[in-house]
Write an enzyme that holds these catalytic residues in place. Structure first.
Site, mmCIF file in Angstrom:
data_model
loop_
_atom_site.group_PDB
_atom_site.id
_atom_site.type_symbol
_atom_site.label_atom_id
_atom_site.label_comp_id
_atom_site.label_asym_id
_atom_site.label_seq_id
_atom_site.Cartn_x
_atom_site.Cartn_y
_atom_site.Cartn_z
ATOM 1 N N ARG A 117 -0.405 9.062 -0.716
ATOM 2 C CA ARG A 117 0.805 9.875 -0.568
ATOM 3 C C ARG A 117 1.949 9.051 0.022
ATOM 4 O O ARG A 117 3.105 9.208 -0.354
ATOM 5 C CB ARG A 117 0.509 11.077 0.333
ATOM 6 N N ASP A 152 5.846 23.851 -1.293
ATOM 7 C CA ASP A 152 4.900 24.648 -0.500
ATOM 8 C C ASP A 152 5.589 25.804 0.222
ATOM 9 O O ASP A 152 4.954 26.820 0.515
ATOM 10 C CB ASP A 152 4.186 23.756 0.531
ATOM 11 N N ALA A 171 8.883 17.745 -2.086
ATOM 12 C CA ALA A 171 9.829 18.688 -2.697
ATOM 13 C C ALA A 171 11.266 18.356 -2.298
ATOM 14 O O ALA A 171 12.162 18.308 -3.148
ATOM 15 C CB ALA A 171 9.492 20.114 -2.282
ATOM 16 N N TYR A 184 -11.614 9.515 -4.884
ATOM 17 C CA TYR A 184 -10.920 8.767 -5.943
ATOM 18 C C TYR A 184 -10.234 7.536 -5.358
ATOM 19 O O TYR A 184 -9.885 7.502 -4.169
ATOM 20 C CB TYR A 184 -9.928 9.650 -6.707
HETATM 21 C C1 LIG Z 1 -6.371 18.268 1.175
HETATM 22 C C2 LIG Z 1 -5.184 18.347 0.267
HETATM 23 C C3 LIG Z 1 -5.211 17.652 -0.930
HETATM 24 C C4 LIG Z 1 -4.135 17.729 -1.814
HETATM 25 N N1 LIG Z 1 -4.185 17.045 -2.987
HETATM 26 C C5 LIG Z 1 -3.172 17.146 -3.866
HETATM 27 C C6 LIG Z 1 -3.203 16.421 -5.093
HETATM 28 O O1 LIG Z 1 -4.153 15.679 -5.353
HETATM 29 N N2 LIG Z 1 -2.150 16.550 -5.953
HETATM 30 C C7 LIG Z 1 -1.093 17.367 -5.679
HETATM 31 O O2 LIG Z 1 -0.171 17.483 -6.514
HETATM 32 N N3 LIG Z 1 -1.020 18.059 -4.515
HETATM 33 C C8 LIG Z 1 -2.022 17.961 -3.612
HETATM 34 N N4 LIG Z 1 -1.963 18.632 -2.421
HETATM 35 C C9 LIG Z 1 -0.806 19.488 -2.131
HETATM 36 C C10 LIG Z 1 0.412 18.693 -1.694
HETATM 37 O O3 LIG Z 1 0.096 17.777 -0.664
HETATM 38 C C11 LIG Z 1 1.508 19.657 -1.226
HETATM 39 O O4 LIG Z 1 1.602 20.746 -2.100
HETATM 40 C C12 LIG Z 1 2.846 18.947 -1.174
HETATM 41 O O5 LIG Z 1 2.789 17.835 -0.333
HETATM 42 C C13 LIG Z 1 3.926 19.921 -0.690
HETATM 43 O O6 LIG Z 1 5.120 19.219 -0.528
HETATM 44 P P1 LIG Z 1 6.380 19.927 0.172
HETATM 45 O O7 LIG Z 1 7.444 18.904 0.170
HETATM 46 O O8 LIG Z 1 6.633 21.247 -0.467
HETATM 47 O O9 LIG Z 1 5.893 20.249 1.647
HETATM 48 P P2 LIG Z 1 5.551 19.240 2.846
HETATM 49 O O10 LIG Z 1 4.857 18.035 2.349
HETATM 50 O O11 LIG Z 1 4.846 20.070 3.874
HETATM 51 O O12 LIG Z 1 6.971 18.778 3.392
HETATM 52 C C14 LIG Z 1 7.755 19.623 4.203
HETATM 53 C C15 LIG Z 1 8.720 18.730 4.984
HETATM 54 O O13 LIG Z 1 9.599 19.571 5.703
HETATM 55 C C16 LIG Z 1 9.686 19.105 7.054
HETATM 56 N N5 LIG Z 1 9.982 20.281 7.897
HETATM 57 C C17 LIG Z 1 9.150 21.299 8.180
HETATM 58 N N6 LIG Z 1 9.759 22.178 8.975
HETATM 59 C C18 LIG Z 1 11.009 21.702 9.200
HETATM 60 C C19 LIG Z 1 12.129 22.195 9.945
HETATM 61 N N7 LIG Z 1 12.061 23.344 10.644
HETATM 62 N N8 LIG Z 1 13.280 21.463 9.960
HETATM 63 C C20 LIG Z 1 13.354 20.286 9.261
HETATM 64 N N9 LIG Z 1 12.321 19.782 8.547
HETATM 65 C C21 LIG Z 1 11.165 20.495 8.499
HETATM 66 C C22 LIG Z 1 8.300 18.515 7.333
HETATM 67 O O14 LIG Z 1 8.335 17.603 8.426
HETATM 68 C C23 LIG Z 1 8.013 17.834 5.999
HETATM 69 O O15 LIG Z 1 8.532 16.533 5.939
HETATM 70 C C24 LIG Z 1 -3.017 18.530 -1.494
HETATM 71 C C25 LIG Z 1 -2.981 19.220 -0.286
HETATM 72 C C26 LIG Z 1 -4.049 19.120 0.599
HETATM 73 C C27 LIG Z 1 -3.994 19.872 1.898
#
Ligand SMILES: Cc1cc2nc3c(=O)[nH]c(=O)nc-3n(C[C@H](O)[C@H](O)[C@H](O)COP(=O)(O)OP(=O)(O)OC[C@H]3O[C@@H](n4cnc5c(N)ncnc54)[C@H](O)[C@@H]3O)c2cc1C
Length: 417
Positions: free
Chosen positions: A137, A319, A48, A245
């Site tokens: 990923r 997320d 994100a 997969y």
């Molecule tokens: C088993 C599993 C399978 C999945 N399969 C799929 C799939 O096939 N397809 C799909 O679309 N999605 C899938 N997902 C969901 C997907 O992985 C997540 O929804 C997505 O990665 C979320 O991205 P994000 O950037 O919102 O959060 P995150 O990936 O959690 O990134 C958050 C970032 O913020 C950083 N951060 C956190 N707190 C702080 C702080 N206080 N200060 C500074 N930095 C901070 C973290 O280090 C991290 O780098 C799956 C999830 C799981 C658990």
């Protein structure tokens, strides 16, 4: 990497006329000024955060992106990337790099847990021909990071953890912890992309994430010589399912077992995963036994009532806004969609407040619909016998075309023009 601590003016200045409709399209010459405005601060360099930083920079805005990890390691395992996600990656200019080692799927094969017999093949892919891919990923993240570090409008700072956020006259004072101590960054526009355990959400007093009681056990196994051939497969059992997969150009297979965590157990992850699928299809069990390290992921969800435009100038995406268990493989896709829409609105609206209110009203119906689909999959994937017989029969009676069109609303989403 450079830490950008420019003074933040009280408000972003705007060019051009106000847009009373607050629409998605960007009237020419009317956007938050790019070169002289304070940067938008983005917290978290996951999918994100990287996505929204690129999407903002592509529209001429400056971004300060802060990530707590000192190094952007290869975290996670496989991801399915549906057409709605791929269209955003194309918009960001990273589709070629991100899909270099991806594997295209035509369908998801649903299998009986014990025999592995095919229950149904659900076609995937966009009706405009956009494919459905499976990737590692880390490959996706690497392509996003490469684009971010090449963009002069983005400053990425690693090893900087957000600890708190408080309102000040100029917007917000963000307190960060670094290896060398702490520092405060002032910002008037903040995008929280810090994941399900969002510190930003916590510091705004928002309700914490909830435990779903489910765990995902994730692993990667080398493909048999000649490469993986199974496509995307899902074995459906009572109270658990497993998905496999191909990734890395078919040289490896990503395997996930997803089911209820037994109370009071925290054993060795592979043993736990094997216990979940005891007596299942021997081919699946063979993959679990042959896999490398098995990691355990407790699955959390963000309460649906959480507001995303939770304070003036602050927006939560990905997320941090709407984590949900991965029954529809849409978390990363929704994060990318959020990134595209948020950037488009921020660049095209008269104020951050207008952009973020519009973001909530545009995105919430779609996210709620995905959440409802996730709940539906959770119910029907884990049906016990004899209800599973009814499910299997209903799936067999439905044509492949009909199964495919059921998800057209999801996969045929396009980024705002
Ligand atoms: C088993 C599993 C399978 C999945 N399969 C799929 C799939 O096939 N397809 C799909 O679309 N999605 C899938 N997902 C969901 C997907 O992985 C997540 O929804 C997505 O990665 C979320 O991205 P994000 O950037 O919102 O959060 P995150 O990936 O959690 O990134 C958050 C970032 O913020 C950083 N951060 C956190 N707190 C702080 C702080 N206080 N200060 C500074 N930095 C901070 C973290 O280090 C991290 O780098 C799956 C999830 C799981 C658990």
């Amino acid at each position: 990497m450079r830490l950008l601590l420019d003074a933040v003016p009280p408000q972003h200045e705007l060019e051009g006329d106000r847009d009373p409709a607050g629409g998605l399209s960007l009237p020419r010459g009317r956007r938050l000024r790019g070169d002289d405005a304070a940067p938008v601060v983005v917290i978290g360099a996951g999918i994100a955060g990287l996505g929204v930083s690129l999407a903002l920079a592509r529209r001429g805005l400056h971004v300060s992106l802060f990530e707590r990890a000192p190094v952007l390691d290869e975290v996670g395992a496989g991801l399915q990337l549906s057409p709605n996600a791929l269209r955003v990656l194309a918009e960001l200019g990273v589709i070629t790099a991100a899909s270099a080692s991806a594997v295209e799927a035509r369908a998801v094969t649903l299998r009986a847990w014990r025999s592995g017999r095919t229950i149904a093949r659900v076609p995937v892919g966009g009706s405009d021909g956009t494919p459905y891919l499976s990737v590692h990923r880390a490959d996706l993240q690497r392509s996003l990071v490469a684009a971010v570090v090449q963009d002069p409008r983005i400053t990425l700072t690693l090893g900087t953890t957000l600890r708190g956020c408080r309102p000040i006259a100029a917007g917000h004072a963000l307190a960060f912890e670094t290896a060398g101590g702490g520092q405060t960054v002032e910002a008037s526009i903040v995008v929280g992309a810090d994941g399900v355990h969002s510190r930003l959400a916590a510091s705004l007093g928002l309700a914490p994430p909830q435990d779903t009681g489910l765990t995902a056990w994730r692993m990667t196994v080398s493909a048999p010589s000649g490469g993986a051939t199974g496509g995307i497969e899902a074995w459906l059992g009572a109270s658990a399912h497993a998905v496999a997969y191909p990734i890395r150009a078919g040289q490896a297979i990503n395997v996930v077992v997803l089911g209820h965590r037994e109370a009071g157990t925290a054993g060795e992850p592979r043993a736990e995963a094997l216990a979940k699928v005891e007596g299942w299809d021997p081919r699946l069990i063979g993959m679990l036994r042959g896999a490398g390290e098995v990691s355990r992921w407790p699955l959390l969800t963000v309460p649906p009532a959480r507001r995303w435009h939770a304070a003036p100038g602050i927006l939560l995406i990905g997320d941090a806004a709407h984590a949900m268990p991965p029954f529809a493989a849409q978390g990363a896709a929704l994060a990318l969609e959020d990134a595209s829409v948020a950037a488009q609105l921020l660049a095209g609206s008269a104020s951050a407040a207008q952009a973020f209110d519009r973001f909530e009203s545009l995105r919430r119906p779609r996210v709620d619909r995905v959440r409802a689909r996730v709940a539906f999959h959770r119910r029907i994937y884990h049906l016990p016998f004899p209800f599973s017989l009814g499910r299997d029969m209903a799936l067999r009676l439905r044509s492949a075309e009909r199964l495919g069109t059921d998800l057209a609303w999801l996969y045929d989403w396009h980024p705002p023009a």
